[in-house]
Scaffold this motif. Structure first.
Motif, mmCIF file in Angstrom:
data_model
loop_
_atom_site.group_PDB
_atom_site.id
_atom_site.type_symbol
_atom_site.label_atom_id
_atom_site.label_comp_id
_atom_site.label_asym_id
_atom_site.label_seq_id
_atom_site.Cartn_x
_atom_site.Cartn_y
_atom_site.Cartn_z
ATOM 1 N N UNK A 70 76.381 -6.851 -31.525
ATOM 2 C CA UNK A 70 76.904 -5.887 -31.967
ATOM 3 C C UNK A 70 76.248 -5.486 -30.304
ATOM 4 N N UNK A 71 75.392 -3.697 -30.556
ATOM 5 C CA UNK A 71 75.262 -3.501 -28.828
ATOM 6 C C UNK A 71 73.945 -4.214 -28.238
ATOM 7 N N UNK A 72 74.255 -4.373 -26.896
ATOM 8 C CA UNK A 72 73.572 -5.642 -26.449
ATOM 9 C C UNK A 72 71.989 -4.411 -25.864
ATOM 10 N N UNK A 73 72.525 -3.068 -26.082
ATOM 11 C CA UNK A 73 71.527 -2.471 -25.526
ATOM 12 C C UNK A 73 69.510 -2.283 -25.697
ATOM 13 N N UNK A 74 69.117 -2.753 -27.339
ATOM 14 C CA UNK A 74 68.579 -3.164 -27.441
ATOM 15 C C UNK A 74 67.218 -4.638 -26.283
ATOM 16 N N UNK A 75 68.190 -5.124 -26.190
ATOM 17 C CA UNK A 75 68.160 -6.676 -25.105
ATOM 18 C C UNK A 75 67.593 -6.033 -24.018
ATOM 19 N N UNK A 76 68.149 -4.750 -23.143
ATOM 20 C CA UNK A 76 67.558 -3.953 -22.216
ATOM 21 C C UNK A 76 66.666 -3.988 -22.054
ATOM 22 N N UNK A 77 66.394 -3.119 -23.155
ATOM 23 C CA UNK A 77 65.358 -2.237 -22.662
ATOM 24 C C UNK A 77 63.732 -3.290 -23.232
ATOM 25 N N UNK A 78 64.527 -3.772 -23.618
ATOM 26 C CA UNK A 78 62.537 -5.044 -24.293
ATOM 27 C C UNK A 78 62.945 -5.751 -22.806
ATOM 28 N N UNK A 79 63.208 -6.135 -22.005
ATOM 29 C CA UNK A 79 63.951 -6.655 -20.933
ATOM 30 C C UNK A 79 62.626 -5.131 -19.399
ATOM 31 N N UNK A 80 63.354 -4.437 -19.648
ATOM 32 C CA UNK A 80 62.676 -3.386 -18.271
ATOM 33 C C UNK A 80 61.595 -3.021 -19.106
ATOM 34 N N UNK A 81 60.347 -2.788 -20.136
ATOM 35 C CA UNK A 81 59.609 -3.188 -20.881
ATOM 36 C C UNK A 81 58.792 -4.526 -20.746
ATOM 37 N N UNK A 82 59.329 -5.329 -20.656
ATOM 38 C CA UNK A 82 58.542 -6.643 -20.197
ATOM 39 C C UNK A 82 58.081 -6.395 -18.825
ATOM 40 N N UNK A 83 59.417 -5.693 -17.995
ATOM 41 C CA UNK A 83 59.112 -6.287 -16.533
ATOM 42 C C UNK A 83 58.233 -5.043 -16.350
ATOM 43 N N UNK A 84 57.773 -3.803 -16.639
ATOM 44 C CA UNK A 84 56.697 -2.732 -16.126
ATOM 45 C C UNK A 84 55.182 -3.287 -16.721
ATOM 46 N N UNK A 85 55.291 -4.397 -17.838
ATOM 47 C CA UNK A 85 53.917 -5.288 -18.192
ATOM 48 C C UNK A 85 53.984 -6.364 -17.725
ATOM 49 N N UNK A 86 54.981 -6.636 -16.866
ATOM 50 C CA UNK A 86 54.420 -8.211 -16.341
ATOM 51 C C UNK A 86 54.110 -7.283 -14.135
ATOM 52 N N UNK A 87 54.774 -6.256 -14.149
ATOM 53 C CA UNK A 87 54.121 -5.960 -12.689
ATOM 54 C C UNK A 87 52.792 -4.924 -12.462
ATOM 55 N N UNK A 88 52.618 -4.689 -14.587
ATOM 56 C CA UNK A 88 50.605 -4.031 -14.125
ATOM 57 C C UNK A 88 49.836 -5.518 -15.039
ATOM 58 N N UNK A 89 50.284 -6.183 -15.360
ATOM 59 C CA UNK A 89 49.046 -7.443 -16.080
ATOM 60 C C UNK A 89 49.292 -8.319 -14.589
ATOM 61 N N UNK A 90 49.921 -8.375 -13.625
ATOM 62 C CA UNK A 90 49.571 -9.282 -12.055
ATOM 63 C C UNK A 90 49.540 -8.851 -11.275
ATOM 64 N N UNK A 91 49.109 -7.020 -10.907
ATOM 65 C CA UNK A 91 48.724 -6.302 -10.282
ATOM 66 C C UNK A 91 46.983 -6.644 -10.949
ATOM 67 N N UNK A 92 46.823 -6.182 -12.102
ATOM 68 C CA UNK A 92 45.467 -6.048 -12.217
ATOM 69 C C UNK A 92 44.260 -7.306 -12.519
ATOM 70 N N UNK A 93 45.351 -8.740 -12.702
ATOM 71 C CA UNK A 93 44.622 -9.748 -12.811
ATOM 72 C C UNK A 93 44.272 -9.807 -11.149
ATOM 73 N N UNK A 94 45.243 -10.134 -10.362
ATOM 74 C CA UNK A 94 45.776 -10.493 -9.449
ATOM 75 C C UNK A 94 44.411 -10.113 -8.101
#
Ligand SMILES: Cc1ncc(COP(=O)(O)O)c(C=O)c1O
Length: 396
Positions: free
Chosen positions: A278-302
């Protein structure tokens, strides 16, 4: 069995779950699974399978349509063609690796892998009565695999090398050059490469990472890919993965599986089939969201220099070194730190000890931004309190 330990990552989940059941507000950074729902089209296909009474045994290796869908996905994504005889559907990536361990390794064999590692990889080697040989990757190199270190660990007893990229727990994505150097060395010596591709779709930057092609071009006869729908399609509970390997290995895995778990649940197979085709869009949507979370959490902790963490290139974990927060008179180990964090501020993380990496924590960001913010605040408050009570050195 006396050589094998239960999964430490599941232990954290269990403890956090127990507290939650008691009504405690726990921020769970322990989860090794996506927090997103399974894509709608996969769920709808499962419902259809039930309505059509597709609820009986299937061939142990999986329905042909699923194997063909797996082959089509890898052909489209990596430009490599696989035949049905090279594929078996398994109960998750875990069984994809387990079957291989059972059919390939035996007493006297050495199997090389890299730490920090996902504990199951090493425990499965032990379950097969073989000896794990662990090569440590370094934080300074972003935890990528260092070919020289792996090659140095090769002996005449080496049966296989297990590589996990993107890696759990570090999020490291090893480069094609690094993997190619290992594969070339293995090919010359007749050593198998087992590639754990569980996080294959969770890579943040468009770096070249066509490992299926790299391996099959070089040594198709000794290449094994262990893969899963779990993280890619947020389908951890459905239990569907697959092994891709030479036909003789697949035949052996099929024989083993036919006498143990048999086929993946028929309904799950249909859901995975829909997810793959089926459509692979959900995979990209999840990746984009993880990226935002990674960047935010990384900035907060470091923001606190005592929490040292390279930004991971893949998967959904931060793996900070916290040794500067440990002291003989205060919290002495990362395991103690994780326990105190759960006890004091109700934040669940996994201590590095479980991944053969004392001094580190695994923090999963597969949870909402709001919970990440809450958890990061609690963690920082916890650190401040340690400092105030003289249990941690000051940040400056
Ligand atoms: C590195 C790695 N490989 C394989 C798996 C297997 O996952 P599953 O059995 O859910 O497909 C996991 C799950 O956490 C993992 O982290």
């Amino acid at each position: 069995m006396s050589r094998v330990s239960a999964s430490p990552t599941l232990k954290v989940l269990l403890e956090a779950e127990k507290l939650r059941r008691q009504g405690v507000d726990v921020v769970d950074f322990g989860a090794g699974e996506p927090d997103f729902p399974t894509p709608e089209h996969a769920k709808a296909e499962a419902v259809r399978a039930i309505d059509e009474n597709f609820t009986k045994y299937t061939p142990a290796a999986g329905i042909t349509e699923l194997k063909q869908a797996i082959a089509a996905r890898y052909r489209a994504d990596y430009g490599v063609a696989f035949a049905d005889s090279e594929i078996i559907a398994t109960a998750g990536g875990k069984q994809a690796l387990y079957n291989v361990a059972m059919v390939l390794y035996e007493r006297g064999d050495e199997v090389i892998t890299h730490a920090p590692y996902w504990p199951t990889i090493v425990e499965q080697i032990k379950l097969a009565d073989a000896t794990p040989v662990v090569v440590h990757t370094r934080a300074e190199e972003g935890f990528t695999v260092h070919p020289e270190a792996i090659i140095e660990a090769i002996t005449p007893r080496t049966k296989a090398i297990v590589i996990n990229s993107p890696c759990n727990p570090t999020g490291a994505v090893s480069s094609e050059e690094q993997i190619a150097a290992i594969v070339d060395a293995a090919a010359r010596r007749g050593i198998w490469i087992v590639l754990d591709l569980c996080y294959e779709k969770l890579i943040y930057d468009p770096v070249p990472h066509n490992l299926p092609k790299l391996l099959t071009d070089r040594m198709r006869d000794r290449t094994i890919l262990a893969c899963s729908a779990s993280k890619t399609y947020s389908m951890t509970g459905w239990r569907c993965g697959w092994t891709i390997a030479p036909p003789a290995v697949i035949a052996a895995c099929n024989a083993l599986q036919s006498h143990s778990t048999s086929n993946v649940a028929s309904i799950s197979q249909r859901a995975a089939l829909a997810a793959l085709t089926g459509p692979q869009e959900p995979v990209r949507t999840m990746l984009d969201e993880y990226r935002k979370r990674r960047d935010s959490l990384h900035a907060w902790l470091t923001a606190d220099p005592r929490i040292e963490c390279t930004k991971p290139a893949g998967a959904f974990y931060l793996f900070p070194r916290i040794t500067r927060l440990l002291s003989p008179g205060g919290i002495r180990t990362s395991a103690e730190f994780a326990q105190a964090l759960l006890d004091d501020v109700r934040v669940a993380v996994t201590a590095g000890e479980g991944f053969d990496a004392p001094g580190y924590l695994r923090i999963s960001y597969a949870t909402s931004m709001e919970r990440l913010r809450e958890g990061a605040d609690r963690l920082m408050n916890f650190v401040r309190r340690l400092e105030q009570t003289g249990k941690a050195v000051t940040a400056s």
